[in-house]
Design a protein around this motif. Structure first.
Motif, mmCIF file in Angstrom:
data_model
loop_
_atom_site.group_PDB
_atom_site.id
_atom_site.type_symbol
_atom_site.label_atom_id
_atom_site.label_comp_id
_atom_site.label_asym_id
_atom_site.label_seq_id
_atom_site.Cartn_x
_atom_site.Cartn_y
_atom_site.Cartn_z
ATOM 1 N N ILE A 91 0.789 -1.282 0.048
ATOM 2 C CA ILE A 91 -0.348 0.284 0.208
ATOM 3 C C ILE A 91 0.807 1.295 0.134
ATOM 4 O O ILE A 91 1.413 1.847 0.848
ATOM 5 C CB ILE A 91 -0.897 0.385 1.017
ATOM 6 C CG1 ILE A 91 -1.640 -1.190 0.523
ATOM 7 C CG2 ILE A 91 -2.144 0.775 1.399
ATOM 8 C CD1 ILE A 91 -2.503 -1.019 2.978
ATOM 9 N N THR A 92 1.320 1.939 -1.391
ATOM 10 C CA THR A 92 2.306 2.316 -1.075
ATOM 11 C C THR A 92 1.827 3.884 -0.392
ATOM 12 O O THR A 92 0.588 4.854 -0.557
ATOM 13 C CB THR A 92 2.395 3.551 -3.029
ATOM 14 O OG1 THR A 92 2.412 2.239 -3.409
ATOM 15 C CG2 THR A 92 2.934 4.156 -2.888
ATOM 16 N N GLY A 93 3.050 4.930 -0.147
ATOM 17 C CA GLY A 93 2.606 5.875 1.346
ATOM 18 C C GLY A 93 1.957 5.285 2.557
ATOM 19 O O GLY A 93 2.329 5.895 3.583
ATOM 20 N N VAL A 94 1.881 3.601 2.586
ATOM 21 C CA VAL A 94 0.533 3.669 4.006
ATOM 22 C C VAL A 94 2.450 2.564 4.418
ATOM 23 O O VAL A 94 2.162 2.659 5.638
ATOM 24 C CB VAL A 94 -0.683 3.334 4.081
ATOM 25 C CG1 VAL A 94 -0.844 3.151 5.875
ATOM 26 C CG2 VAL A 94 -1.607 4.828 3.078
ATOM 27 N N LEU A 95 2.067 1.370 3.759
ATOM 28 C CA LEU A 95 2.659 0.426 4.111
ATOM 29 C C LEU A 95 3.242 -0.101 3.243
ATOM 30 O O LEU A 95 2.437 -0.293 2.277
ATOM 31 C CB LEU A 95 1.430 -0.350 5.183
ATOM 32 C CG LEU A 95 2.856 -1.707 5.405
ATOM 33 C CD1 LEU A 95 3.635 -1.843 6.806
ATOM 34 C CD2 LEU A 95 1.412 -2.813 6.385
ATOM 35 N N THR A 96 4.332 -0.335 3.275
ATOM 36 C CA THR A 96 5.024 -1.438 2.020
ATOM 37 C C THR A 96 6.269 -1.494 2.861
ATOM 38 O O THR A 96 7.052 -1.894 3.794
ATOM 39 C CB THR A 96 6.535 -0.587 1.591
ATOM 40 O OG1 THR A 96 5.175 1.014 0.730
ATOM 41 C CG2 THR A 96 7.206 -1.321 0.577
ATOM 42 N N ILE A 97 6.588 -3.695 2.251
ATOM 43 C CA ILE A 97 7.161 -4.393 3.330
ATOM 44 C C ILE A 97 8.126 -4.612 1.884
ATOM 45 O O ILE A 97 7.908 -4.939 0.849
ATOM 46 C CB ILE A 97 6.371 -5.864 3.507
ATOM 47 C CG1 ILE A 97 5.134 -5.204 4.853
ATOM 48 C CG2 ILE A 97 7.286 -7.328 4.026
ATOM 49 C CD1 ILE A 97 4.761 -6.477 5.185
ATOM 50 N N GLN A 98 9.318 -4.738 2.572
ATOM 51 C CA GLN A 98 10.487 -5.469 1.007
ATOM 52 C C GLN A 98 11.602 -6.481 1.660
ATOM 53 O O GLN A 98 11.750 -6.524 2.842
ATOM 54 C CB GLN A 98 11.578 -4.550 0.789
ATOM 55 C CG GLN A 98 10.373 -2.402 0.025
ATOM 56 C CD GLN A 98 11.266 -1.320 0.118
ATOM 57 O OE1 GLN A 98 12.269 -1.460 0.960
ATOM 58 N NE2 GLN A 98 10.715 -0.469 -0.154
ATOM 59 N N PRO A 99 11.928 -7.544 0.888
ATOM 60 C CA PRO A 99 12.842 -7.609 1.405
ATOM 61 C C PRO A 99 14.350 -7.422 1.284
ATOM 62 O O PRO A 99 14.162 -7.071 1.288
ATOM 63 C CB PRO A 99 12.957 -8.962 0.149
ATOM 64 C CG PRO A 99 12.538 -8.000 -0.758
ATOM 65 C CD PRO A 99 11.527 -7.067 -0.149
ATOM 66 N N GLY A 100 15.052 -8.167 2.533
ATOM 67 C CA GLY A 100 16.319 -7.740 3.147
ATOM 68 C C GLY A 100 17.377 -7.987 2.139
ATOM 69 O O GLY A 100 16.991 -9.148 1.684
ATOM 70 N N SER A 101 18.515 -7.378 2.973
ATOM 71 C CA SER A 101 19.639 -8.895 2.054
ATOM 72 C C SER A 101 20.028 -9.724 2.669
ATOM 73 O O SER A 101 20.825 -10.753 2.029
ATOM 74 C CB SER A 101 20.812 -7.251 2.798
ATOM 75 O OG SER A 101 20.803 -7.121 4.411
ATOM 76 N N ALA A 102 19.425 -9.937 4.162
ATOM 77 C CA ALA A 102 19.367 -11.411 4.301
ATOM 78 C C ALA A 102 19.067 -12.222 3.129
ATOM 79 O O ALA A 102 19.256 -13.230 3.387
ATOM 80 C CB ALA A 102 19.553 -11.452 5.685
ATOM 81 N N ALA A 103 18.137 -12.030 2.420
ATOM 82 C CA ALA A 103 16.819 -13.260 1.967
ATOM 83 C C ALA A 103 17.539 -14.187 1.097
ATOM 84 O O ALA A 103 17.749 -15.172 1.035
ATOM 85 C CB ALA A 103 15.785 -12.383 1.315
ATOM 86 N N LEU A 104 19.191 -13.176 0.028
ATOM 87 C CA LEU A 104 19.172 -13.553 -0.432
ATOM 88 C C LEU A 104 20.471 -14.138 0.168
ATOM 89 O O LEU A 104 20.847 -16.043 -0.530
ATOM 90 C CB LEU A 104 20.471 -13.131 -1.488
ATOM 91 C CG LEU A 104 21.169 -13.312 -2.887
ATOM 92 C CD1 LEU A 104 20.330 -14.369 -3.783
ATOM 93 C CD2 LEU A 104 21.693 -12.423 -3.412
ATOM 94 N N SER A 105 21.160 -14.826 1.358
ATOM 95 C CA SER A 105 21.811 -15.650 1.646
ATOM 96 C C SER A 105 20.853 -16.261 2.048
ATOM 97 O O SER A 105 21.532 -17.516 2.534
ATOM 98 C CB SER A 105 22.649 -14.228 3.028
ATOM 99 O OG SER A 105 23.544 -13.466 2.711
ATOM 100 N N PHE A 106 20.423 -16.124 2.865
ATOM 101 C CA PHE A 106 19.549 -17.071 3.728
ATOM 102 C C PHE A 106 18.611 -18.515 2.384
ATOM 103 O O PHE A 106 19.338 -19.470 2.155
ATOM 104 C CB PHE A 106 17.660 -17.455 4.090
ATOM 105 C CG PHE A 106 17.061 -17.784 4.858
ATOM 106 C CD1 PHE A 106 17.548 -18.331 6.006
ATOM 107 C CD2 PHE A 106 15.877 -18.359 3.949
ATOM 108 C CE1 PHE A 106 16.643 -19.204 6.425
ATOM 109 C CE2 PHE A 106 15.272 -19.650 4.804
ATOM 110 C CZ PHE A 106 16.156 -19.776 5.996
ATOM 111 N N CYS A 107 18.105 -17.491 0.746
ATOM 112 C CA CYS A 107 18.312 -18.840 -0.130
ATOM 113 C C CYS A 107 19.777 -19.802 -0.499
ATOM 114 O O CYS A 107 19.232 -21.117 -0.891
ATOM 115 C CB CYS A 107 17.758 -18.061 -0.868
ATOM 116 S SG CYS A 107 15.842 -17.421 -0.463
ATOM 117 N N GLY A 108 20.549 -18.921 -0.192
ATOM 118 C CA GLY A 108 21.651 -19.411 -0.805
ATOM 119 C C GLY A 108 22.217 -20.190 0.394
ATOM 120 O O GLY A 108 22.548 -21.880 0.057
#
Length: 225
Positions: A173-190
């Protein structure tokens, strides 16, 4: 001539194994085939007496997963932006946050699948590699069952990344709440992928090679302990 070739191909294997008898089994369907056959006649999978450099491949992938472990759990896996202010959450921080808000079942699922399972999988595979490398003949059936458990539960380790991806897709919801993947997501997937590849590279037939010449009575005694 072919008999001498078969003997040369299967020399060096313990006398109690199928490889020593000039046979190999398909890892996919279990069908027996001659040691010189390249592909399974039933399912078409490539055949091999043993996975080449299995222990080295498994160990290398385990070391990779351990290296990726540090950023996967220390860096934020999710960033929440609300009214211009951002809040970063690590995997353990997200578990604590869910518990703080009373979502104990969800917190438990994420903790087990994203923390306990990867760590237990790394420890179990390291123990299996160590046992084969030192020629241990202890509990081959137990080690085989342990590998089966590791292979089965490992696929659920990605649930935390799946939750983040789901939130990113649903809560934008632009301007109210935004959830983004963090930098750990790539390391965790790896890390998860590395442990999955390590389990796939480990050849369980090596477990049985070490105990092929052990008397059956001794094996039964070991299993009973």
């Amino acid at each position: 001539m072919s008999g001498r070739a078969d003997n040369a191909a299967t020399s060096g294997y313990p006398s109690g194994t199928a490889a020593a008898a000039g046979l190999q089994s398909c890892a996919r369907c279990g069908r027996l085939a001659p040691a010189t056959q390249a592909r399974c006649a039933l399912c078409g999978k490539r055949l091999s007496l043993r996975v080449e450099h299995s222990l080295q491949q498994t160990l290398a992938l385990l070391v990779t997963s351990v290296v990726l472990f540090v950023p996967a759990y220390s860096l934020p896996i999710m960033r929440t932006v609300q009214f211009g202010s951002s809040n970063d959450s690590t995997i353990l921080g997200g578990v604590l946050l869910l518990m703080h808000h009373g979502s104990y079942p969800t917190a438990l699922v994420i903790f087990v699948a994203s923390v306990m399972v990867p760590i237990a999988k790394i420890i179990a595979l390291t123990w299996l590699v160590w046992g084969v490398a030192r020629g241990s003949a202890w509990g081959p059936r137990r080690r085989q069952r342990l590998y089966g458990v590791v292979e089965f539960v490992g696929r659920w380790s990605m649930v935390d990344v799946f939750v983040v991806a789901l939130l990113v897709a649903l809560v934008q919801i632009t301007g109210v709440l935004t959830i983004q993947p963090g930098s750990a997501a790539l390391s965790f997937c790896g890390m998860v992928v590395a442990t999955m590849l390590a389990a796939d590279a480990f050849d369980t037939r090596l477990i049985w090679d070490r105990v092929a010449d052990t008397p059956a009575a001794n094996l039964r005694t070991q299993e009973a302990r």
